[in-house]
Design a protein around this motif. Structure first.
Motif, PDB file in Angstrom:
ATOM      1  N   ASP A 807       0.816  -1.218   0.000  1.00 13.14           N
ATOM      2  CA  ASP A 807       0.000   0.000   0.000  1.00 13.14           C
ATOM      3  C   ASP A 807       0.850   1.269   0.000  1.00 13.14           C
ATOM      4  N   THR A 808       2.136   1.120  -0.237  1.00 13.86           N
ATOM      5  CA  THR A 808       3.046   2.277  -0.200  1.00 13.86           C
ATOM      6  C   THR A 808       3.523   2.619  -1.608  1.00 13.86           C
ATOM      7  N   VAL A 809       3.308   3.889  -1.978  1.00 17.12           N
ATOM      8  CA  VAL A 809       3.829   4.396  -3.251  1.00 17.12           C
ATOM      9  C   VAL A 809       5.159   5.090  -2.956  1.00 17.12           C
ATOM     10  N   ARG A 810       6.208   4.572  -3.577  1.00 12.69           N
ATOM     11  CA  ARG A 810       7.540   5.148  -3.353  1.00 12.69           C
ATOM     12  C   ARG A 810       7.904   6.047  -4.544  1.00 12.69           C
ATOM     13  N   ILE A 811       8.264   7.252  -4.226  1.00 12.97           N
ATOM     14  CA  ILE A 811       8.687   8.229  -5.244  1.00 12.97           C
ATOM     15  C   ILE A 811      10.195   8.397  -5.067  1.00 12.97           C
ATOM     16  N   ILE A 812      10.951   7.795  -5.971  1.00 13.14           N
ATOM     17  CA  ILE A 812      12.394   7.596  -5.776  1.00 13.14           C
ATOM     18  C   ILE A 812      13.179   8.563  -6.653  1.00 13.14           C
ATOM     19  N   ASP A 813      14.182   9.163  -6.036  1.00 14.15           N
ATOM     20  CA  ASP A 813      15.077  10.074  -6.750  1.00 14.15           C
ATOM     21  C   ASP A 813      16.509   9.577  -6.535  1.00 14.15           C
ATOM     22  N   TYR A 814      17.208   9.225  -7.624  1.00 16.84           N
ATOM     23  CA  TYR A 814      18.599   8.774  -7.520  1.00 16.84           C
ATOM     24  C   TYR A 814      19.501  10.010  -7.402  1.00 16.84           C
ATOM     25  N   LYS A 815      20.392  10.010  -6.442  1.00 15.48           N
ATOM     26  CA  LYS A 815      21.314  11.122  -6.246  1.00 15.48           C
ATOM     27  C   LYS A 815      22.735  10.582  -6.159  1.00 15.48           C
ATOM     28  N   THR A 816      23.582  11.057  -7.065  1.00 19.30           N
ATOM     29  CA  THR A 816      24.969  10.594  -7.097  1.00 19.30           C
ATOM     30  C   THR A 816      25.925  11.575  -6.420  1.00 19.30           C
ATOM     31  N   GLY A 817      25.375  12.676  -5.893  1.00 20.95           N
ATOM     32  CA  GLY A 817      26.215  13.657  -5.211  1.00 20.95           C
ATOM     33  C   GLY A 817      26.228  13.440  -3.709  1.00 20.95           C
ATOM     34  N   LYS A 818      26.351  14.548  -2.985  1.00 23.27           N
ATOM     35  CA  LYS A 818      26.423  14.474  -1.525  1.00 23.27           C
ATOM     36  C   LYS A 818      25.126  14.921  -0.865  1.00 23.27           C
ATOM     37  N   ASP A 819      24.022  14.718  -1.575  1.00 27.47           N
ATOM     38  CA  ASP A 819      22.732  15.168  -1.051  1.00 27.47           C
ATOM     39  C   ASP A 819      22.347  14.386   0.205  1.00 27.47           C
ATOM     40  N   GLU A 820      21.639  15.086   1.104  1.00 28.53           N
ATOM     41  CA  GLU A 820      21.185  14.467   2.344  1.00 28.53           C
ATOM     42  C   GLU A 820      19.682  14.200   2.272  1.00 28.53           C
ATOM     43  N   ASN A 821      19.220  13.211   3.050  1.00 28.03           N
ATOM     44  CA  ASN A 821      17.792  12.853   3.045  1.00 28.03           C
ATOM     45  C   ASN A 821      17.061  13.393   4.276  1.00 28.03           C
ATOM     46  N   ARG A 822      17.653  14.390   4.927  1.00 29.86           N
ATOM     47  CA  ARG A 822      17.089  14.898   6.183  1.00 29.86           C
ATOM     48  C   ARG A 822      16.792  16.386   6.046  1.00 29.86           C
ATOM     49  N   PHE A 823      15.625  16.840   6.557  1.00 29.64           N
ATOM     50  CA  PHE A 823      15.315  18.269   6.605  1.00 29.64           C
ATOM     51  C   PHE A 823      14.598  18.561   7.919  1.00 29.64           C
ATOM     52  N   GLU A 824      14.599  19.835   8.312  1.00 26.97           N
ATOM     53  CA  GLU A 824      14.116  20.203   9.647  1.00 26.97           C
ATOM     54  C   GLU A 824      12.623  20.476   9.686  1.00 26.97           C
ATOM     55  N   SER A 825      12.088  21.093   8.619  1.00 30.73           N
ATOM     56  CA  SER A 825      10.659  21.419   8.595  1.00 30.73           C
ATOM     57  C   SER A 825      10.275  21.765   7.169  1.00 30.73           C
ATOM     58  N   ILE A 826       8.970  21.816   6.905  1.00 29.42           N
ATOM     59  CA  ILE A 826       8.514  22.204   5.576  1.00 29.42           C
ATOM     60  C   ILE A 826       8.920  23.643   5.250  1.00 29.42           C
ATOM     61  N   PRO A 827       8.726  24.628   6.134  1.00 36.66           N
ATOM     62  CA  PRO A 827       9.169  25.996   5.824  1.00 36.66           C
ATOM     63  C   PRO A 827      10.670  26.081   5.532  1.00 36.66           C
ATOM     64  N   ALA A 828      11.463  25.192   6.187  1.00 31.95           N
ATOM     65  CA  ALA A 828      12.913  25.219   5.962  1.00 31.95           C
ATOM     66  C   ALA A 828      13.271  24.891   4.510  1.00 31.95           C
ATOM     67  N   LEU A 829      12.393  24.135   3.825  1.00 26.84           N
ATOM     68  CA  LEU A 829      12.658  23.793   2.420  1.00 26.84           C
ATOM     69  C   LEU A 829      12.503  24.997   1.502  1.00 26.84           C
ATOM     70  N   PHE A 830      11.858  26.043   1.983  1.00 27.86           N
ATOM     71  CA  PHE A 830      11.609  27.232   1.160  1.00 27.86           C
ATOM     72  C   PHE A 830      12.449  28.433   1.605  1.00 27.86           C
ATOM     73  N   GLN A 831      13.256  28.270   2.627  1.00 30.32           N
ATOM     74  CA  GLN A 831      14.065  29.380   3.127  1.00 30.32           C
ATOM     75  C   GLN A 831      15.269  29.624   2.207  1.00 30.32           C
ATOM     76  N   ARG A 832      15.617  30.886   2.034  1.00 27.76           N
ATOM     77  CA  ARG A 832      16.790  31.226   1.214  1.00 27.76           C
ATOM     78  C   ARG A 832      18.044  31.128   2.091  1.00 27.76           C
ATOM     79  N   SER A 833      18.492  29.903   2.237  1.00 30.14           N
ATOM     80  CA  SER A 833      19.626  29.636   3.121  1.00 30.14           C
ATOM     81  C   SER A 833      20.515  28.587   2.461  1.00 30.14           C
ATOM     82  N   PRO A 834      21.847  28.715   2.592  1.00 27.04           N
ATOM     83  CA  PRO A 834      22.742  27.704   2.012  1.00 27.04           C
ATOM     84  C   PRO A 834      22.512  26.310   2.591  1.00 27.04           C
ATOM     85  N   ARG A 835      21.912  26.228   3.784  1.00 25.88           N
ATOM     86  CA  ARG A 835      21.693  24.927   4.422  1.00 25.88           C
ATOM     87  C   ARG A 835      20.397  24.263   3.968  1.00 25.88           C
ATOM     88  N   ARG A 836      19.647  24.921   3.107  1.00 27.45           N
ATOM     89  CA  ARG A 836      18.386  24.353   2.637  1.00 27.45           C
ATOM     90  C   ARG A 836      18.637  23.068   1.862  1.00 27.45           C
TER      91      ARG A 836
END
Length: 938
Positions: A807-836
């Motif tokens: 019953d789970t739909v997985r939306i998968i994104d392959y990343k070959t760089g140094k991307d992280e899979n962790r974020f602090e909050s939804i608003p943090a994804l829209f902040q103009r910050s280098p740590r976004r």
């Protein structure tokens, strides 16, 4: 004021009635030519001219040996060197050292140095005392200082140096013997033979009168020959000197004259007092110009003004170019009103377009692979001025095709439809390569291009050089790299001699060509250190102290000669313009010439000084703001039908101005062929491999189900799919063999390892159903308010993969760089910050797009789980798929999507709000790798 040559001509007319038995000898041909004209002007009626020769021809007339060209001499020296030393060194490596050794032998003979003594091992002080008792104490000290101070890295390096040094005399004698046998010689060998035999086995006929005129820095052989003629044939010597630099002993320009005035024989040929021409009034202007390119422009302006003055005679004006590279800029800059010019200097062949073309053809064939040409040299040739105009639009189409289709190597058949390109881009064997180059030159020289006589002259000289190399290669086999080195070394020493009417029009000369010539107006460009005086002499096998001990030419000798040429040029001039470059080169060298410093601070002569400069205007960096006027808003309307992708939104969040430049103005770096597999190509190939693997499992109809058996023989499948991905990326057809090279091998192994890890992880999740793989139109629409109207904006892009496990739909994104899979909050994804977290933003956006496309029905058990399969996490033993909100792993993001949509709407309303301009980010770290930071001056 009369010139030196006019004074000499009048003296001869007055004091020498019998011209049939008169020989006048000058240092060079140019002075002899001017003398003939001056002699004619001094006559009242026609007469047969005396014999007027330059010194090389005069000395050569007493010898049966014929001076050979340098290339032949170096080749013969090479064969002697191999015979004496047993060396197996190739000719192309020897050529440079051979030129230097030939120059040393030439100087040894011209200065009558006892070669057996010079090349003796003098490391023992007793040997110096025993064998060199004829030297002065000062000369002995030079030898002692050298052999005591020379340092060797190891005993072996000292041994090798001494072995070579001891073999030089054997090489010298064997080489001379071989040349004598063939009846040829180098210049110094002829000079030595004449100097040592004159008055003994060689006696010039009596009853003839001789005049030597305009000499300064004599070699020992010239000194001995002239002294014999003075002593035994009553020859006269006319010296072109001035009291300004002869009488003060500290002035180097007069060093040779002071030496000859003390000579037992030549001293009697000098007048009691030297002339005083430099003391006459002169209009001297010192002109500082930034960058050498500005000098021809200023010269043209001043010349044009001078030509309008009454009585201005262009033939009495000389432009001296210590820097040969300024010749063409000067010729192009000269005013149109100047009808006649004469160039008396050589133009370096290495500065011509033909040299670049031929060198590129060498590189084209040196770097071919399996009869295919490397794109870099193909593009360089297509951009060459001789080909660009002749190939025309087809060349532009080829360039676009190569860049667009990432063609690293191109077959000759690619160019077969164009006649000239077919001649140039053809595969040739080694034995046919030089005929191929000769044919290319002939085709270009006769193909009716826009080039003029100058380019045809360049073609002629290169054709001659390559024909000589072809003849040489017949007796000295060389591979292609050796042929290129030979070509380069020969071409670098060659110059194109310009021909014209030497006695008419403005005269343009090199420094050495000015000897014995006088002009009313003297213009010197590039009066900087390293140009005039020229940089230190070329290399030598003979160390400096030994050169001084045997009174061979040294840097001091060269400095004295160039100082004399400078002051002698000014002696009889009335107007003098001296240009120098005010901006030193990157090493800080080539400052204003020492002669200008002497003129300004030592001579006491009146002069004016002008320095051209561009005033420095420092403008503060202004912030860039683009208002959303009608034209900008019109460009934003493209997103009414074109998808606004996550990467585009990431760019907007990072910097609104960067978004404007990249996506609205479409300012992009030019396309380049990607010959090596970099990080971006690694990502592209990985995505394609994953797509190929799962696409192969897709059934003709029904669910796209993945089972455990699909992962059998995984390594073999990956090898096949990786090769297919590489072929597609580099546009290689299936029938063309493919080999991994360089970084491609590394990337191939990285892709295989990454893909294998992902697929083995997938195998633990079977069965599951694939919904989408690399889907391009994974989009939806969203309504955005813009003042009083509502806009429908397309959102989405290309999704890597969507699958369903239970019953789970997985939306998968392959990343070959140094991307992280962790974020602090939804608003943090829209902040103009280098740590976004941009990758998490992308995954959440695709989850939102999926939810919009596939609304969940009431009571439907469905979880949406976006996540990254990234390089940082996939190889960990405890890898867990999904995003993390803080420390919590998100099994289902459905509850977060309303907040995400709210933030997304706020972002889009800002983007389409006419009142919010496109401005620069305040986060300067974002600018570090921005393509537009030069525009912003950050």
């Amino acid at each position: 004021m009369k010139t030196f040559i006019q004074e000499l001509a009048e003296t001869i007319v007055r004091e020498y009635p019998d011209w049939n038995n008169l020989t006048v000898v000058f240092p060079n041909r140019r002075a002899a030519l001017y003398f003939r004209r001056a002699l004619g002007e001094a006559l009242d009626s026609p007469r047969w001219a005396p014999d007027v020769v330059h010194v090389e021809a005069f000395i050569g007339s007493f010898s049966e040996l014929v001076e050979a060209d340098k290339l032949s001499l170096v080749v013969k020296l090479y064969r002697t060197f191999k015979q004496v030393t047993g060396s197996d060194e190739d000719l192309d490596f020897f050529y440079f050292w051979g030129e230097m050794l030939l120059r040393d032998f030439d100087e040894l003979d011209k200065y009558l140095v006892p070669a057996a003594s010079l090349f003796r091992d003098m490391s023992n002080q007793k040997e110096i005392d025993e064998y060199f008792d004829y030297l002065t104490e000062e000369q002995k000290k030079f030898l002692t200082d050298f052999w005591q101070s020379v340092e060797f890295g190891t005993a072996d390096s000292k041994r090798r140096f001494l072995e070579l040094w001891r073999s030089l005399y054997t090489i010298y004698t064997a080489f001379r013997q071989q040349l004598e046998t063939e009846g040829i010689a180098y210049g110094g060998m002829i000079h030595r033979a004449v100097a040592e035999s004159i008055g003994k086995t060689l006696t010039p006929p009596a009853g003839r009168q001789y005049i030597f005129a305009g000499f300064n820095a004599l070699t020992s052989a010239e000194e001995a020959i002239i002294a014999w003629f003075v002593l035994h044939r009553k020859a006269r010597v006319f010296w072109d000197e001035d009291a300004f630099y002869v009488q003060p002993r500290h002035r180097e320009a007069g060093a040779f004259f002071r030496q000859y005035r003390a000579h037992a024989v030549l001293g009697a040929t000098f007048p009691e007092q030297p002339g005083a021409y430099l003391g006459t009034a002169k209009e001297i202007t010192v002109l500082g110009v930034p960058q050498k390119a500005g000098q021809p422009k200023l010269l043209a302006q001043r010349l044009e003004a001078a030509l309008k003055q009454p009585g201005m005679d262009a033939a009495r004006t000389v432009v001296v170019l210590p820097d040969e590279s300024l010749l063409l800029p000067v010729l192009y800059a000269l005013p149109p009103s100047l009808q006649t010019i004469n160039v008396t200097m050589g133009f370096p062949l290495v500065s011509t377009p033909y040299y670049t073309l031929i060198d590129l053809l060498f590189d084209l064939h040196l770097h071919q692979r399996k009869a295919e040409f490397y794109f870099r040299y193909v593009l360089a040739l297509l951009n060459h001025p001789y080909l660009k105009g002749r190939v025309g639009d087809e060349g532009n189409e080829w360039r676009e095709y190569i860049l667009k289709h990432n063609q690293v190597y191109l077959a000759p058949s690619f160019f077969e439809k164009h006649a000239l390109a077919r001649v140039i881009f053809q595969h040739v064997d080694l034995e046919d390569f030089l005929p191929y180059l000769l044919n290319v030159i002939e085709v270009l020289a006769t193909s009716g291009g826009q080039e003029g006589l100058m380019e045809k002259e360049f073609a002629f000289h290169f054709h001659r050089i390559l024909a000589r190399v072809k003849d040489l290669a017949a007796s000295e086999p060389m591979n292609l790299r050796m042929l290129q080195r030979m070509f380069r070394q020969i071409a670098r020493a060659e110059k194109v001699p310009f021909t014209g009417e030497p006695l008419r029009g403005l005269q343009i000369m090199g420094v050495l060509e000015t000897r014995n010539l006088d002009f009313d107006r003297v213009i010197v460009l590039s009066l900087n250190e390293g140009l005039w005086p020229a940089a230190a002499r070329q290399g030598s096998y003979i160390p400096h102290n030994i050169r001084k001990a045997y009174r061979l030419p040294t840097a001091e000798h060269q400095d004295a000669m160039y100082a004399y040429l400078f002051y002698r040029l000014l002696q009889r001039a009335s107007i003098v313009d001296l240009y120098y470059n005010t901006e030193p080169d990157v090493l800080g060298t080539r400052e204003m010439s020492r002669y200008l410093y002497q003129l300004i601070y030592e001579t006491g002569w009146p002069f004016s000084r002008q320095v051209l400069y561009n005033p420095v205007q420092i403008h503060p960096v202004q912030p860039i703001t683009i208002d959303k006027k009608a034209d900008v808003l019109a460009k934003l309307e493209r997103y009414f039908g074109k998808a606004l992708t996550p990467s585009t939104l990431n760019t907007y969040i990072e910097c609104r101005l960067q978004f404007y430049f990249r996506h609205l103005q479409e300012l992009r770096e030019p396309d380049e062929v990607e010959e090596e597999a970099d990080a971006r190509i690694f990502g592209n190939i990985l995505h394609r491999v994953m797509e190929l693997f799962y696409t192969a499992l897709r059934p003709p109809s029904g669910p796209w189900r993945v089972q455990a058996g699909d992962f059998v023989n995984l390594d073999d499948k990956l090898e096949y799919f990786i090769e297919r991905a590489f072929r597609e990326h580099f546009f290689l057809p299936d029938e063309k063999p493919f080999e991994y090279e360089g970084r491609q091998l590394v990337v191939k192994e990285m892709v295989k390892r990454f893909a294998s890890k992902v697929l083995r992880h997938d195998a633990r999740s079977v069965p599951f159903v694939i919904e989408l793989i690399e889907a391009n139109n994974f989009t939806t629409t969203i309504a955005v308010k813009q003042r009083d109207k509502s806009l429908s904006i397309v959102m989405g892009g290309k999704i890597d993969r969507v699958d369903r496990k239970d019953d789970t739909v997985r939306i998968i994104d392959y990343k070959t760089g140094k991307d992280e899979n962790r974020f602090e909050s939804i608003p943090a994804l829209f902040q103009r910050s280098p740590r976004r977290n941009k990758a998490a933003f992308q995954a959440m956006l695709y989850a939102w797009v999926y939810a919009q496309r596939h609304p969940r029905h009431a009571g439907e058990p469905r979880a949406l789980q976006p996540g990254l399969i990234n390089r940082r996490e996939i190889f960990k033993d405890d890898f867990e798929y999904g995003l993390f909100l803080g420390r919590q792993r998100l099994e289902d993001v459905t509850s977060l999507l309303p907040e995400f949509e709210e933030q997304l709407l706020m972002l889009l309303e800002e983007m389409f709000d006419p009142a919010v301009p496109f401005d620069q980010t305040e986060e300067l770290k974002t600018c570090m790798y921005c393509d537009y930071k030069e525009i912003c001056q950050r």
